[in-house]
Scaffold this motif. Structure first.
Motif, mmCIF file in Angstrom:
data_model
loop_
_atom_site.group_PDB
_atom_site.id
_atom_site.type_symbol
_atom_site.label_atom_id
_atom_site.label_comp_id
_atom_site.label_asym_id
_atom_site.label_seq_id
_atom_site.Cartn_x
_atom_site.Cartn_y
_atom_site.Cartn_z
ATOM 1 N N ILE A 17 0.853 -1.184 0.000
ATOM 2 C CA ILE A 17 0.000 0.000 0.000
ATOM 3 C C ILE A 17 0.893 1.239 0.000
ATOM 4 O O ILE A 17 1.792 1.370 0.822
ATOM 5 C CB ILE A 17 -0.922 0.010 1.235
ATOM 6 N N ASP A 18 0.638 2.137 -0.925
ATOM 7 C CA ASP A 18 1.380 3.381 -1.038
ATOM 8 C C ASP A 18 0.788 4.386 -0.053
ATOM 9 O O ASP A 18 -0.319 4.886 -0.257
ATOM 10 C CB ASP A 18 1.305 3.896 -2.476
ATOM 11 N N LEU B 135 -2.623 6.861 -0.164
ATOM 12 C CA LEU B 135 -3.707 6.775 0.828
ATOM 13 C C LEU B 135 -3.961 8.137 1.471
ATOM 14 O O LEU B 135 -5.116 8.531 1.669
ATOM 15 C CB LEU B 135 -3.364 5.754 1.914
ATOM 16 N N THR B 136 -2.882 8.856 1.786
ATOM 17 C CA THR B 136 -3.021 10.184 2.377
ATOM 18 C C THR B 136 -3.729 11.124 1.412
ATOM 19 O O THR B 136 -4.637 11.861 1.802
ATOM 20 C CB THR B 136 -1.639 10.750 2.760
ATOM 21 N N GLN C 159 -11.133 12.995 0.112
ATOM 22 C CA GLN C 159 -12.423 12.600 0.679
ATOM 23 C C GLN C 159 -12.921 13.641 1.680
ATOM 24 O O GLN C 159 -14.075 14.094 1.612
ATOM 25 C CB GLN C 159 -12.321 11.236 1.350
ATOM 26 N N VAL C 160 -12.063 14.041 2.597
ATOM 27 C CA VAL C 160 -12.469 15.016 3.615
ATOM 28 C C VAL C 160 -12.740 16.378 2.976
ATOM 29 O O VAL C 160 -13.702 17.053 3.331
ATOM 30 C CB VAL C 160 -11.409 15.102 4.737
ATOM 31 N N ALA C 161 -11.903 16.773 2.029
ATOM 32 C CA ALA C 161 -12.112 18.053 1.347
ATOM 33 C C ALA C 161 -13.457 18.073 0.630
ATOM 34 O O ALA C 161 -14.185 19.066 0.686
ATOM 35 C CB ALA C 161 -10.982 18.325 0.368
ATOM 36 N N ASN D 146 0.910 17.700 -0.458
ATOM 37 C CA ASN D 146 0.171 16.905 -1.443
ATOM 38 C C ASN D 146 -0.600 17.765 -2.436
ATOM 39 O O ASN D 146 -0.727 17.407 -3.602
ATOM 40 C CB ASN D 146 -0.799 15.964 -0.721
ATOM 41 N N PHE D 147 -1.137 18.884 -1.965
ATOM 42 C CA PHE D 147 -1.919 19.798 -2.795
ATOM 43 C C PHE D 147 -1.519 21.217 -2.418
ATOM 44 O O PHE D 147 -1.952 21.718 -1.381
ATOM 45 C CB PHE D 147 -3.424 19.588 -2.571
#
Length: 79
Positions: free
Chosen positions: A4-5, A9-10, A16-18, A49-50
């Motif tokens: 699992i990367d 996942l993060t 999802q939360v955003a 990440n963003f």
């Protein structure tokens, strides 16, 4: 068993939360801080990440478009 990367996942957890924050509060009233608070994550981790809220929203739109395209192809193929 596939490895699992953790970074992927993060990223998915952030998206999802955003998306939940955008739906609940609207895009304009959602900040990176709101998203971080919901995640219990530091702003540095999210912006790694963003880089901006706009980048995060663009990724969400890309995912939704890809999903819709796949649904349209399945429908066209009668699956």
């Amino acid at each position: 068993m596939a490895k699992i990367d953790k970074r992927e996942l993060t990223r998915h957890e952030i998206i999802q939360v955003a998306s939940e924050c955008f739906l609940k509060n609207g895009y304009s009233h959602t900040t990176i801080k709101n998203i971080c608070d919901e995640l219990g994550m530091s702003p540095g981790n999210v912006t790694f990440n963003f880089p901006t809220k706009e980048h995060l929203f663009a990724e969400l739109i890309d995912l939704l478009c890809d999903f819709q395209w796949e649904m349209m192809k399945r429908e066209a193929n009668g699956s």
